[in-house]
Design an enzyme around this catalytic site. Structure first.
Site, PDB file in Angstrom:
ATOM      1  N   THR A   1      31.817  47.049  40.426  1.00  7.56           N
ATOM      2  CA  THR A   1      31.262  48.369  40.140  1.00  7.56           C
ATOM      3  C   THR A   1      29.779  48.423  40.507  1.00  7.56           C
ATOM      4  OG1 THR A   1      32.858  48.818  38.380  1.00  7.56           O
ATOM      5  CG2 THR A   1      30.788  50.045  38.309  1.00  7.56           C
TER       6      THR A   1
ATOM      7  N   GLN B   1      40.984  44.483  45.330  1.00 13.26           N
ATOM      8  CA  GLN B   1      42.382  44.159  45.050  1.00 13.26           C
ATOM      9  C   GLN B   1      43.001  43.295  46.146  1.00 13.26           C
ATOM     10  OE1 GLN B   1      44.148  44.514  42.391  1.00 13.26           O
ATOM     11  NE2 GLN B   1      42.813  45.849  41.208  1.00 13.26           N
TER      12      GLN B   1
ATOM     13  N   SER C   1      35.388  41.144  43.535  1.00 15.08           N
ATOM     14  CA  SER C   1      35.191  40.823  42.125  1.00 15.08           C
ATOM     15  C   SER C   1      35.857  39.504  41.799  1.00 15.08           C
ATOM     16  CB  SER C   1      35.788  41.937  41.259  1.00 15.08           C
ATOM     17  OG  SER C   1      35.643  41.655  39.885  1.00 15.08           O
ATOM     18  N   ALA C   2      35.251  38.729  40.911  1.00 12.96           N
ATOM     19  CA  ALA C   2      35.773  37.408  40.566  1.00 12.96           C
ATOM     20  C   ALA C   2      37.045  37.474  39.731  1.00 12.96           C
ATOM     21  CB  ALA C   2      34.706  36.611  39.816  1.00 12.96           C
ATOM     22  N   HIS C   3      37.086  38.363  38.749  1.00  4.65           N
ATOM     23  CA  HIS C   3      38.181  38.289  37.774  1.00  4.65           C
ATOM     24  C   HIS C   3      39.513  38.788  38.319  1.00  4.65           C
ATOM     25  CE1 HIS C   3      38.634  42.547  36.234  1.00  4.65           C
ATOM     26  NE2 HIS C   3      37.477  42.655  36.848  1.00  4.65           N
TER      27      HIS C   3
ATOM     28  N   THR D   1      17.809  37.239  36.825  1.00  2.00           N
ATOM     29  CA  THR D   1      18.236  35.838  36.893  1.00  2.00           C
ATOM     30  C   THR D   1      19.738  35.762  37.105  1.00  2.00           C
ATOM     31  OG1 THR D   1      16.442  35.171  35.431  1.00  2.00           O
ATOM     32  CG2 THR D   1      18.301  33.656  35.647  1.00  2.00           C
TER      33      THR D   1
ATOM     34  N   CYS E   1      40.511  50.601  34.428  1.00  2.57           N
ATOM     35  CA  CYS E   1      39.275  51.278  34.027  1.00  2.57           C
ATOM     36  C   CYS E   1      39.553  52.677  33.502  1.00  2.57           C
ATOM     37  CB  CYS E   1      38.317  51.344  35.208  1.00  2.57           C
ATOM     38  SG  CYS E   1      37.842  49.723  35.828  1.00  2.57           S
TER      39      CYS E   1
END
Length: 348
Positions: free
Chosen positions: A72, A144, A164-166, A202, A291
């Site tokens: 996002t 996706q 995206s990682a997840h 960071t 979402c």
């Protein structure tokens, strides 16, 4: 007691053991990646190793990988202030930044006239339908597709991509914007100039370490043909549903789709009702994008594809993963058909 069955991989994938191990190891590294001492350099080395892992798994060698807090945030970084066009099938994260005027046909394909001014997803999270990306495309949401389809950013035709990682078994809370080297980009979060000046703050060293390990493991799964097995299970599921529920629409069945995704629409049977009933029966599925879950509304993706309100409001998404078994798929089909027959009996 029968164990629960997780069939919502498009919302988020379970954390891979490789990602968990990399994250645990990173927790013991104390330094700030921006510090020049040995501890800082050790943290920086973790970030750069993960950057290389993500780039390699994404076919993005030679491109810039900018780590963010999510896809996002990557969408905002890529799309803000660019005046891009898109279609109504885009994820909310992209739809917030584009004018949704592009035409979508019944098979979910988008007509693109000016790719250099367009954001276009590679695969839809609700239907699984895959687009043919035009050369010179400004931005593509590949969240996706990454890890499920053979793809290479360098050959995709897109100037920027969101990932995206997840979605591929990494941790939640970390994503990336991948871009062709030399792309002009204005930072949205300003400060210390981290991430090549594109995204200050960071770095999330622990999350980034998990992202890199998950990306590498996902690439191995893809090469090993894991998703071909998943596609066969998806087909078994759909055949079972078709045999027992003639009125149910398998959205996008004749289109190219992600190997794991089924979008089932049964007019007159609310999608959120099905999700709750299947949850009580021990199965995790969703109605549309994660979402948007909890918001009682018809799928705007299906509406854009030309389906009426009754169909769009009835859609559910079943998304399988590498650990899904045939027994789980058959158990889901049996449980869903039981609920479907009860629904029909009440409606008669």
């Amino acid at each position: 007691m029968t164990s629960r069955v997780y069939l919502d991989y498009n919302a988020t994938a379970p954390l891979r053991p490789e990602a968990r191990g990399a994250m645990i190891a990173a927790m013991d590294v104390v330094g700030n990646p921006s510090s020049v001492h040995a501890e800082g350099r050790a943290a920086k080395a973790i970030v750069e190793a993960a950057r290389a892992q993500v780039a390699t798994a994404f076919g993005a060698d030679g491109a810039d990988v900018v780590f963010t807090s999510s896809a996002t945030e990557a969408a905002a970084l890529a799309c803000a202030g660019r005046g891009l066009s898109g279609a109504a099938i885009e994820h909310d994260a992209v739809a917030a930044w584009v004018s949704a005027g592009l035409a979508v046909d019944r098979l979910g394909q988008v007509t693109v006239d000016a790719p250099e001014n367009t954001a276009l997803q590679l695969a839809n999270s609700e239907t699984g339908i895959v687009q043919d990306l035009p050369e010179g495309l400004a931005v593509s949401d590949m969240t996706q597709a990454y890890g499920k389809l053979p793809l290479a950013f360098n050959w995709s035709g897109a100037g920027m991509a969101l990932i995206s990682a997840h979605k591929l078994g990494g941790p939640k809370g970390v994503g990336a914007l991948v871009m062709k080297r030399g792309t002009d980009l204005a930072a949205q979060i300003r400060g210390g100039g981290q991430e090549m000046g594109r995204r200050s703050g960071t770095e999330n060293v622990i999350g980034i370490a998990g992202f890199g390990a998950a990306a590498e493991a996902a690439a191995r799964d893809l090469d090993a043909g894991i998703w071909n097995r998943v596609e066969k299970l998806r087909n078994i599921l759909e055949e079972s549903i078709e045999a027992g529920a003639k009125e149910t629409i398998l959205v996008g069945k004749s289109a190219r789709r992600l190997p794991n995704t089924s979008c089932l629409a049964t007019p007159g049977w609310k999608g959120e009702t099905q999700v709750m009933q299947m949850d009580l029966a021990g199965f995790a599925i969703s109605a549309g994008s994660a979402c948007s879950s909890g918001k009682v509304r018809a799928s705007r993706v299906l509406t854009a594809m030309g389906y009426d309100e009754a169909v769009a409001a009835s859609a559910i998404r079943v998304s399988l993963g590498p650990t899904t078994t045939e027994d789980e798929v058959l158990r889901f089909a049996e449980a869903w058909l039981t609920k479907y027959n009860r629904h029909r009996a009440r409606a008669a």
